[in-house]
Design a protein around this motif. Structure first.
Motif, PDB file in Angstrom:
ATOM      1  N   ALA A   1       0.813  -1.219   0.000  1.00 55.50           N
ATOM      2  CA  ALA A   1       0.000   0.000   0.000  1.00 55.50           C
ATOM      3  C   ALA A   1       0.848   1.272   0.000  1.00 55.50           C
ATOM      4  O   ALA A   1       0.319   2.380  -0.044  1.00 55.50           O
ATOM      5  N   SER A   2       2.155   1.116   0.029  1.00 56.66           N
ATOM      6  CA  SER A   2       3.065   2.264   0.062  1.00 56.66           C
ATOM      7  C   SER A   2       2.800   3.224  -1.097  1.00 56.66           C
ATOM      8  O   SER A   2       2.553   2.788  -2.227  1.00 56.66           O
ATOM      9  N   PRO A   3       2.865   4.536  -0.836  1.00 56.33           N
ATOM     10  CA  PRO A   3       2.687   5.511  -1.925  1.00 56.33           C
ATOM     11  C   PRO A   3       3.794   5.409  -2.976  1.00 56.33           C
ATOM     12  O   PRO A   3       3.650   5.933  -4.079  1.00 56.33           O
ATOM     13  N   LEU A   4       4.884   4.717  -2.647  1.00 56.20           N
ATOM     14  CA  LEU A   4       5.958   4.513  -3.626  1.00 56.20           C
ATOM     15  C   LEU A   4       5.570   3.482  -4.672  1.00 56.20           C
ATOM     16  O   LEU A   4       6.214   3.381  -5.723  1.00 56.20           O
ATOM     17  N   ASN A   5       4.530   2.702  -4.373  1.00 56.44           N
ATOM     18  CA  ASN A   5       4.038   1.690  -5.317  1.00 56.44           C
ATOM     19  C   ASN A   5       3.041   2.347  -6.261  1.00 56.44           C
ATOM     20  O   ASN A   5       1.836   2.305  -6.057  1.00 56.44           O
ATOM     21  N   LYS A   6       3.562   2.950  -7.298  1.00 56.68           N
ATOM     22  CA  LYS A   6       2.727   3.735  -8.210  1.00 56.68           C
ATOM     23  C   LYS A   6       2.123   2.862  -9.304  1.00 56.68           C
ATOM     24  O   LYS A   6       2.783   1.959  -9.837  1.00 56.68           O
ATOM     25  N   LYS A   7       0.865   3.138  -9.609  1.00 56.15           N
ATOM     26  CA  LYS A   7       0.165   2.374 -10.645  1.00 56.15           C
ATOM     27  C   LYS A   7       0.853   2.568 -11.994  1.00 56.15           C
ATOM     28  O   LYS A   7       1.243   3.679 -12.355  1.00 56.15           O
ATOM     29  N   GLY A   8       0.974   1.480 -12.726  1.00 57.51           N
ATOM     30  CA  GLY A   8       1.560   1.556 -14.058  1.00 57.51           C
ATOM     31  C   GLY A   8       3.075   1.554 -14.073  1.00 57.51           C
ATOM     32  O   GLY A   8       3.683   1.569 -15.148  1.00 57.51           O
ATOM     33  N   VAL A   9       3.689   1.557 -12.901  1.00 63.87           N
ATOM     34  CA  VAL A   9       5.155   1.561 -12.819  1.00 63.87           C
ATOM     35  C   VAL A   9       5.616   0.215 -12.270  1.00 63.87           C
ATOM     36  O   VAL A   9       5.220  -0.186 -11.171  1.00 63.87           O
ATOM     37  N   GLU A  10       6.428  -0.485 -13.029  1.00 64.56           N
ATOM     38  CA  GLU A  10       6.906  -1.793 -12.598  1.00 64.56           C
ATOM     39  C   GLU A  10       8.079  -1.614 -11.635  1.00 64.56           C
ATOM     40  O   GLU A  10       9.154  -1.152 -12.015  1.00 64.56           O
ATOM     41  N   ASN A  11       7.845  -1.956 -10.387  1.00 63.74           N
ATOM     42  CA  ASN A  11       8.880  -1.854  -9.361  1.00 63.74           C
ATOM     43  C   ASN A  11       9.169  -3.260  -8.851  1.00 63.74           C
ATOM     44  O   ASN A  11       8.267  -3.937  -8.339  1.00 63.74           O
ATOM     45  N   PRO A  12      10.400  -3.746  -9.005  1.00 62.52           N
ATOM     46  CA  PRO A  12      10.724  -5.129  -8.608  1.00 62.52           C
ATOM     47  C   PRO A  12      10.346  -5.464  -7.172  1.00 62.52           C
ATOM     48  O   PRO A  12       9.867  -6.572  -6.898  1.00 62.52           O
ATOM     49  N   LYS A  13      10.531  -4.506  -6.276  1.00 64.23           N
ATOM     50  CA  LYS A  13      10.209  -4.755  -4.868  1.00 64.23           C
ATOM     51  C   LYS A  13       8.734  -5.046  -4.686  1.00 64.23           C
ATOM     52  O   LYS A  13       8.349  -6.051  -4.072  1.00 64.23           O
ATOM     53  N   PHE A  14       7.894  -4.179  -5.226  1.00 60.66           N
ATOM     54  CA  PHE A  14       6.455  -4.339  -5.029  1.00 60.66           C
ATOM     55  C   PHE A  14       5.893  -5.495  -5.852  1.00 60.66           C
ATOM     56  O   PHE A  14       4.906  -6.128  -5.455  1.00 60.66           O
ATOM     57  N   MET A  15       6.536  -5.790  -6.972  1.00 57.70           N
ATOM     58  CA  MET A  15       6.121  -6.961  -7.745  1.00 57.70           C
ATOM     59  C   MET A  15       6.394  -8.243  -6.955  1.00 57.70           C
ATOM     60  O   MET A  15       5.589  -9.176  -6.961  1.00 57.70           O
ATOM     61  N   SER A  16       7.520  -8.269  -6.247  1.00 56.04           N
ATOM     62  CA  SER A  16       7.849  -9.431  -5.419  1.00 56.04           C
ATOM     63  C   SER A  16       6.864  -9.571  -4.273  1.00 56.04           C
ATOM     64  O   SER A  16       6.375 -10.670  -3.980  1.00 56.04           O
ATOM     65  N   LEU A  17       6.547  -8.449  -3.610  1.00 60.71           N
ATOM     66  CA  LEU A  17       5.605  -8.486  -2.488  1.00 60.71           C
ATOM     67  C   LEU A  17       4.227  -8.965  -2.949  1.00 60.71           C
ATOM     68  O   LEU A  17       3.563  -9.733  -2.258  1.00 60.71           O
ATOM     69  N   LYS A  18       3.826  -8.506  -4.127  1.00 64.09           N
ATOM     70  CA  LYS A  18       2.532  -8.943  -4.669  1.00 64.09           C
ATOM     71  C   LYS A  18       2.551 -10.437  -4.951  1.00 64.09           C
ATOM     72  O   LYS A  18       1.569 -11.148  -4.687  1.00 64.09           O
ATOM     73  N   ALA A  19       3.668 -10.930  -5.473  1.00 64.46           N
ATOM     74  CA  ALA A  19       3.784 -12.362  -5.762  1.00 64.46           C
ATOM     75  C   ALA A  19       3.699 -13.184  -4.474  1.00 64.46           C
ATOM     76  O   ALA A  19       3.074 -14.250  -4.448  1.00 64.46           O
TER      77      ALA A  19
END
Length: 523
Positions: free
Chosen positions: A230-248
C-alpha cells in the motif's frame, strides 16, 4: 497491582464461531481473560541503540475499539491484569525489546501465566491444553524462523529497526547500507514465510492448532504483505521489482490458503495486522484529498495532514462502513490533539464536539479527554505542577526568582531531541554551577507518570522541575512562540525574557557566554 479493564461492545473478534474454539462444551464464558506475570521484566522501554521509552508493556483493542496500553509493575514478584471482554477471542500484544511486539490470541475465560527467560515472556495457558508453539508463535518466529534480529516483514515495514548498525556512517555508506537492507528483506521474506507455513501446517496436521489460531497467524503474514504494497511509492503503471515481489508473495499465500481472503468486515478491525493495513492505506488515500500544513522549526521542517479536513472527507465517503468511518475519525481526533500545537484550541474543541455528536460514544470521548488531559477553558498563563503536586504559574515562578538569570528548558518525555540534550544539560549545570543562574525544566507531558518516570531514568536531580498542566489550553504558548520542542529561553535578573530561542545545552560554549553576559550586565 491488579488492573481491571472493562470492555462492553458486541462485536465478535474476526467473526469467529464458538465451534472453532476448544472451549469445553456448554461452558459459559467468563467474559474475562486473566494474565499473570511472574517477576515481570521491562520490555516497553528496553534500552538498546534504538530503544523506545514508551513504557507500555501490554496493548490490546477493547470492545469499544479503543487501543488500550497498560503498564506492568516491573520488579514485583507477580502482577495480574484482568481483561474483561465479551468477545470469543482477544488479541493481546506485549512489547518486546522496546520496538517490537509479540502477539497472542486468547480465548474468553483463559488464564495465562507468563514466566520470563531473560527478557523473553513465555506464556502458558493454564485452564486448557495448548501447544507451546501455538501460544508463543510470535516468539518462535523471532527465535527459530527469523533470519535476522527481527522478522523480515518487520524490517521491511520499519527499516529503522536496524539503523543502529549504520551508526557513524557517512551519507554514501548509509545509502548503500539501506539498499542492502532492502535486498536482504526481499530475499528473506519468502524464506521465512515458507518456514512459517511448514510449522503451521505441521501443527494443523497434528491437530494442535485450532482453525482460529491457524487463520489468525496466516492473516498476520497476509495483511503485513498488503500493507507493504500500500506504500505511496508503489505507483500504478510503474513496474517496481520490490512491489512486484511483495505482490507475488501475497498471491502465493492466497493460492495456498483461499480462506485467507476473508471478506472485508468490521470485526476484522480487531486484528491488529488488518487494522494497521486499513489505517495505513486509508490514511494515504484521505491525506491525498486534503491540504497539508507546512511547518518549520529551528532544526527541521515538514508537513502534517489537515486533520479537520481529513475528518470531513471521511464523513462523506461512500466506500466505508459506519464502523470504519468511526475508527478513522477517532484516529484523526487523536492526531488533532496529539499535534495540538499546530491547530487552534477552538478548532480542537469543535471537532471533539463534532465527533461526540456524530457517534454519541461516551467511552471514546472520555478516553480522549483523559489521554490528552483536555480542558475546556483557555488560560492566560502556564499552570505548572511540581513533583509533589504543588501548583504555581510561570509568571509567579519568574517573579520569585528575580535577581537571578533563568535558563528554561521546554521538553517532554516523548521528545527524542529533548532527551538527547539532557546529558549536556547535566554537564552544563556542573560546569556552570553559578548561584546566580537557575535551571528550570518545564515538561509538556500531559500526565505525571511518563514525566516522573523519565526524570528518574535520566537522573534529573538538579534544577527546578515542573509539568505544564495546561500546555494545549493557554495563550501563553503562542505568546512565547513555542511551535515545537525542545525550546530554550533565557530571562534576565529583572524577569525579562531576553532570548526566546536560546542555544541548546549541547552548544555549551556559546550558551555559557550568553548566560554569563546577562549575569555581568546585572552587576
Amino acid at each position: 497491582m491488579k488492573q481491571l479493564i472493562f470492555l462492553s461492545a458486541l462485536f465478535i473478534f474476526f467473526g469467529c464461531s464458538p465451534t472453532n474454539t476448544s472451549k469445553e462444551a456448554g461452558k459459559e464464558p467468563t467474559n474475562q481473560i486473566v494474565l499473570i506475570f511472574n517477576k515481570p521484566v521491562q520490555n516497553g522501554s528496553y534500552r538498546n541503540q534504538i530503544g523506545s521509552q514508551n513504557g507500555d508493556e501490554i496493548q490490546f483493542l477493547d470492545d469499544h475499539m479503543i487501543e488500550q496500553r497498560l503498564h506492568l509493575n516491573i520488579g514485583a514478584e507477580s502482577d495480574t491484569v484482568i481483561v474483561e471482554s465479551k468477545r470469543d477471542l482477544v488479541e493481546i500484544r506485549l512489547m518486546y525489546k522496546g520496538v517490537d511486539e509479540l502477539k497472542y490470541l486468547f480465548q474468553n475465560g483463559d488464564s495465562i501465566v507468563f514466566n520470563y527467560s531473560d527478557i523473553k515472556p513465555i506464556a502458558k495457558v493454564i485452564n486448557r491444553q495448548e501447544d507451546y508453539t501455538v501460544t508463543n508463535f510470535s516468539l518462535v518466529e523471532r527465535d527459530s524462523i527469523a533470519l535476522d534480529e527481527y522478522t523480515a516483514l518487520d524490517i521491511a515495514k520499519m527499516p529503522i529497526l536496524l539503523h543502529y548498525r549504520a551508526k557513524d556512517m557517512n551519507r554514501d555508506d548509509y545509502s548503500s547500507f539501506m539498499k542492502k537492507i532492502d535486498q536482504m528483506t526481499l530475499k528473506n521474506i519468502p524464506l521465512e514465510i515458507e518456514r512459517e507455513y511448514t510449522i503451521l501446517e505441521a501443527l494443523k496436521a497434528e491437530q494442535k492448532i485450532s482453525n482460529d489460531q491457524f487463520l489468525y497467524r496466516l492473516q498476520n503474514i497476509y495483511f503485513q504483505l498488503l500493507e507493504l504494497q500500500a506504500s505511496p511509492l508503489n505507483k500504478k503503471g510503474v513496474e517496481n521489482p520490490k512491489f512486484m515481489s511483495l505482490k507475488a508473495f501475497s498471491q502465493d499465500l492466497e493460492n495456498r490458503f483461499p480462506d485467507i481472503r476473508t471478506k472485508r468486515g468490521d470485526s476484522l478491525l480487531y486484528n491488529s495486522a488488518y487494522a494497521s493495513f486499513f489505517h495505513y492505506s486509508t490514511s494515504i488515500e484521505f491525506s491525498s484529498k486534503v491540504s497539508q500544513y507546512e511547518y518549520k522549526t529551528e532544526t527541521a521542517g515538514g508537513r502534517i495532514t489537515n486533520y479537520p479536513q481529513a475528518y470531513d472527507s471521511v464523513q462523506v465517503s461512500s466506500q466505508l462502513t459506519a464502523i470504519e468511518k468511526k475508527k478513522l475519525q477517532f484516529a484523526y481526533i487523536e492526531k488533532l490533539f496529539q499535534d495540538a500545537g499546530y491547530f487552534p484550541i477552538e478548532k480542537r474543541w469543535e471537532y471533539l464536539n463534532k465527533f461526540k455528536n456524530d457517534y454519541q460514544d461516551s467511552a471514546m470521548v472520555d478516553f480522549l479527554v483523559k489521554k490528552f488531559n483536555i480542558k475546556f477553558k483557555i488560560d492566560d498563563d502556564l499552570e505548572l505542577v511540581d513533583k509533589a503536586g504543588k501548583v504555581t504559574s510561570l509568571e509567579a515562578l519568574i517573579t520569585s526568582h528575580k535577581g537571578k538569570v533563568l535558563y528554561i528548558d521546554y521538553w517532554a518525555s516523548w521528545c527524542g531531541p529533548c532527551i538527547n540534550e539532557m546529558p549536556s544539560s547535566k554537564q552544563l549545570q556542573k560546569g556552570l554551577a553559578n548561584d546566580n543562574i537557575v535551571y528550570i525544566y518545564l515538561s509538556s507531558d500531559r500526565t505525571d507518570r511518563p514525566w516522573q518516570k523519565t526524570m528518574e531514568r535520566l537522573e534529573l536531580n538538579e534544577g527546578l522541575h515542573f509539568r505544564i498542566d495546561n500546555a494545549g489550553y493557554t495563550t501563553k504558548m503562542e505568546e512565547l512562540n513555542i511551535p515545537s520542542i525542545p525550546r530554550y529561553m533565557i530571562y534576565d535578573t529583572k524577569g525579562k525574557l531576553v532570548n526566546n530561542n536560546a542555544p541548546r545545552p549541547s552548544q555549551s560554549k556559546v550558551l555559557k557566554a550568553e548566560l554569563m553576559k546577562y549575569i555581568e550586565t546585572s552587576k
